[in-house]
Design a protein around this motif. Structure first.
Motif, short mmCIF file in Angstrom:
data_model
loop_
_atom_site.label_atom_id
_atom_site.label_comp_id
_atom_site.label_asym_id
_atom_site.label_seq_id
_atom_site.Cartn_x
_atom_site.Cartn_y
_atom_site.Cartn_z
N LYS A 116 72.18 25.13 35.80
CA LYS A 116 71.60 24.53 37.01
C LYS A 116 71.58 25.52 38.17
CE LYS A 116 74.63 21.19 37.14
NZ LYS A 116 75.30 21.40 35.85
N THR A 117 72.74 26.12 38.44
CA THR A 117 72.85 26.99 39.61
C THR A 117 72.02 28.25 39.44
OG1 THR A 117 75.09 26.17 40.01
CG2 THR A 117 74.47 28.21 41.10
N MET A 321 80.24 34.24 40.53
CA MET A 321 80.95 33.71 39.37
C MET A 321 80.01 33.14 38.32
SD MET A 321 84.67 32.30 40.62
CE MET A 321 84.17 31.03 41.76
N ARG A 322 78.77 33.63 38.28
CA ARG A 322 77.84 33.31 37.21
C ARG A 322 77.39 34.63 36.59
NH1 ARG A 322 78.72 29.31 41.21
NH2 ARG A 322 78.06 27.30 40.44
N ASN A 336 82.28 38.44 35.91
CA ASN A 336 82.95 37.24 36.41
C ASN A 336 82.06 36.03 36.14
OD1 ASN A 336 84.27 35.24 37.76
ND2 ASN A 336 84.27 36.24 39.76
N ASP A 337 82.41 35.28 35.11
CA ASP A 337 81.68 34.05 34.78
C ASP A 337 82.66 32.88 34.80
OD1 ASP A 337 79.35 32.68 34.18
OD2 ASP A 337 79.58 32.90 32.01
N ALA A 338 83.52 32.89 35.82
CA ALA A 338 84.67 31.99 35.85
C ALA A 338 84.39 30.67 36.55
CB ALA A 338 85.85 32.68 36.52
N TRP A 339 83.13 30.40 36.92
CA TRP A 339 82.89 29.16 37.65
C TRP A 339 83.13 27.94 36.79
CZ3 TRP A 339 82.98 27.51 42.34
CH2 TRP A 339 82.56 26.21 42.60
#
Length: 459
Positions: A116-117, A321-322, A336-339
């Protein structure tokens, strides 16, 4: 942002009690957080974990010029205008819905289990090449965040891009009714929130609620690879909707890729439209090509030429974070894909990560995937089975569920290559001893695991 007289606000929220002497008082903007109130705001005291009415005095001090107030709640202020309502959250949503009706903008609403984001960011970047655009900030996609985003829209804006999140049935319907989109997108259907909804079919039905608010003769753009989204029902026919599909399969989609090339820091791809150039994006992940296809479809619907759409995609900047590629200490690369994390998004992230070349060691740091219901252990085991010891050098997991990822992966890896922790500090201590210059680390886990703490240590 909204700029209205209080008498108009009272009417828009179905409120009462405003003194005639205050009817022409103007408000500019709305806040539900007394700490971030700006001069001229209307304050709306929401009752959540804390009672917002207790912070009205602080809101006034910070610049609020009027407030809503729950009927029968004691001690309303007497030094600023007050509008009484039955429910302050419902009033916030009603205010946004009625403000939206007064705006001459096109609204693009986006939902889906993943993407979505990212899709929001891509659509916004494309639309900004031609129009004045307002979009959801960060992850403000909830029953609070979406109406606040709508109320921030300027009457000079042309396009509004709204992200819609959910965890239960009825939530997307409510958000869509507020947003009244001209174009609606469903990115994909996964198993996020299956613990609440019970089945993937129910998740699809929940996402399809976005059609409820979609305007007559609007455009519905959805993932044509997903059979659960191919339920063309009466809601489509009654509204005379235009439908467009995107995905991998050429036989079932209006937009699909004909070629994809991925490098360490960017991707290039071609699609099945004769007027399209080669698209370049400074982000990685094959799954992001499909998010881009949805965004390209929106650009076409808005009448933007393909070359201009390509320029917009090339300039896209994703929300933090995406799959965010950043440089850490001493030449270390961090993705960083920590969302958040779901089985689909973790699989896609690992697939992308495993194909990267040019690094000394590739290190995976994975946290628990939450809200997956009774099959949560199986979902974690499946992730462990997908990690290749030929393409990943070290695996670190964090959490009681992700230990099942480690247990499965350990069957294929050499000793001292897989580490499982329930203590984040212990993980960080071992990880910092392991990483060296020219390594790359992918960090991914559900929001509740807060794996950005790991990223921050590595910077």
């Amino acid at each position: 942002m909204i700029h209205r007289r209080l008498i108009d606000i009272q009417d828009m929220v179905s409120g009462s009690g405003l003194l005639s002497s205050n009817e022409n008082q103007l408000i500019e903007g709305v806040s539900i957080d007394s700490r971030t109130v700006k001069q001229g705001n209307l304050f709306i005291p929401i009752i959540r974990l804390k009672d917002g009415h207790l912070y009205v005095r602080e809101a006034i001090k910070n610049g609020a010029v009027a407030t809503l107030w729950l009927k029968n709640h004691p001690n309303p202020p007497t030094d600023i205008p007050v509008i009484f309502v039955d429910d302050t959250l419902v009033a916030l949503q009603s205010l946004a819905k009625n403000y939206r009706k007064q705006l001459s903008v096109k609204v693009i609403g986006i939902t889906g289990s993943n993407g979505k984001t990212t899709t929001k960011d891509m659509v916004s970047s494309i639309a900004k090449t031609t129009f004045t655009v307002h979009k959801t900030k960060g992850n403000l996609n909830s029953e609070y965040g979406l109406p606040l985003t709508v109320l921030e829209v300027s009457e000079k804006d042309d396009i509004v891009v709204l992200e819609m999140g959910m965890s239960q049935r009825g939530e997307i319907e409510m958000l869509s009714t507020i947003a009244q989109p001209n174009i609606a997108i469903i990115t994909m259907i996964g198993v996020s929130h299956i613990a609440n909804l019970g089945s993937k079919e129910e998740i699809a039905n929940a996402k399809l609620e976005i059609i409820t608010g979609l305007q007559e003769k609007g455009t519905f753009i959805y993932n044509g690879d997903e059979p659960l989204l191919q339920k063309i029902n009466d809601r489509f026919h009654k509204k005379q909707l235009r439908t467009l599909t995107f995905g991998e399969q050429s036989s079932s989609n209006d937009f699909y890729p004909t070629k994809i090339e991925m490098n360490s820091g960017f991707m290039q791809f071609c699609i099945n439209h004769n007027d399209s150039p080669v698209f370049t994006m400074n982000i990685i992940g094959k799954h992001n090509v499909y998010n881009a296809l949805a965004a390209i479809a929106v650009g076409k619907e808005l009448g933007i030429p393909m070359k201009t759409i390509a320029n917009g995609l090339q300039k896209v900047k994703l929300t933090d974070m995406r799959m965010q590629k950043i440089m850490g200490a001493n030449g270390l690369t961090i993705i960083n894909d920590a969302w958040n994390a779901s089985p689909h998004s973790v699989r896609m992230a690992i697939e992308t990560f495993q194909e990267l070349v040019g690094y000394r060691n590739k290190i995976l740091v994975l946290g628990d995937m939450l809200e997956l219901g009774e099959k949560e252990v199986d979902y974690h085991k499946e992730i462990g089975q997908r990690i290749s010891p030929n393409k990943i050098d070290y695996l670190f997991t964090y959490g009681n569920l992700s230990k099942h990822i480690a247990m499965e992966a350990q069957k294929y890896f050499e000793r001292n290559r897989v580490f499982s922790y329930t203590n984040k500090n212990a993980l960080i201590e071992n990880l910092t001893r392991t990483v060296e210059s020219q390594d790359i680390v992918l960090v991914k886990g559900s929001r509740g695991m807060r794996l950005e703490d790991v990223v921050n240590i590595l910077l």
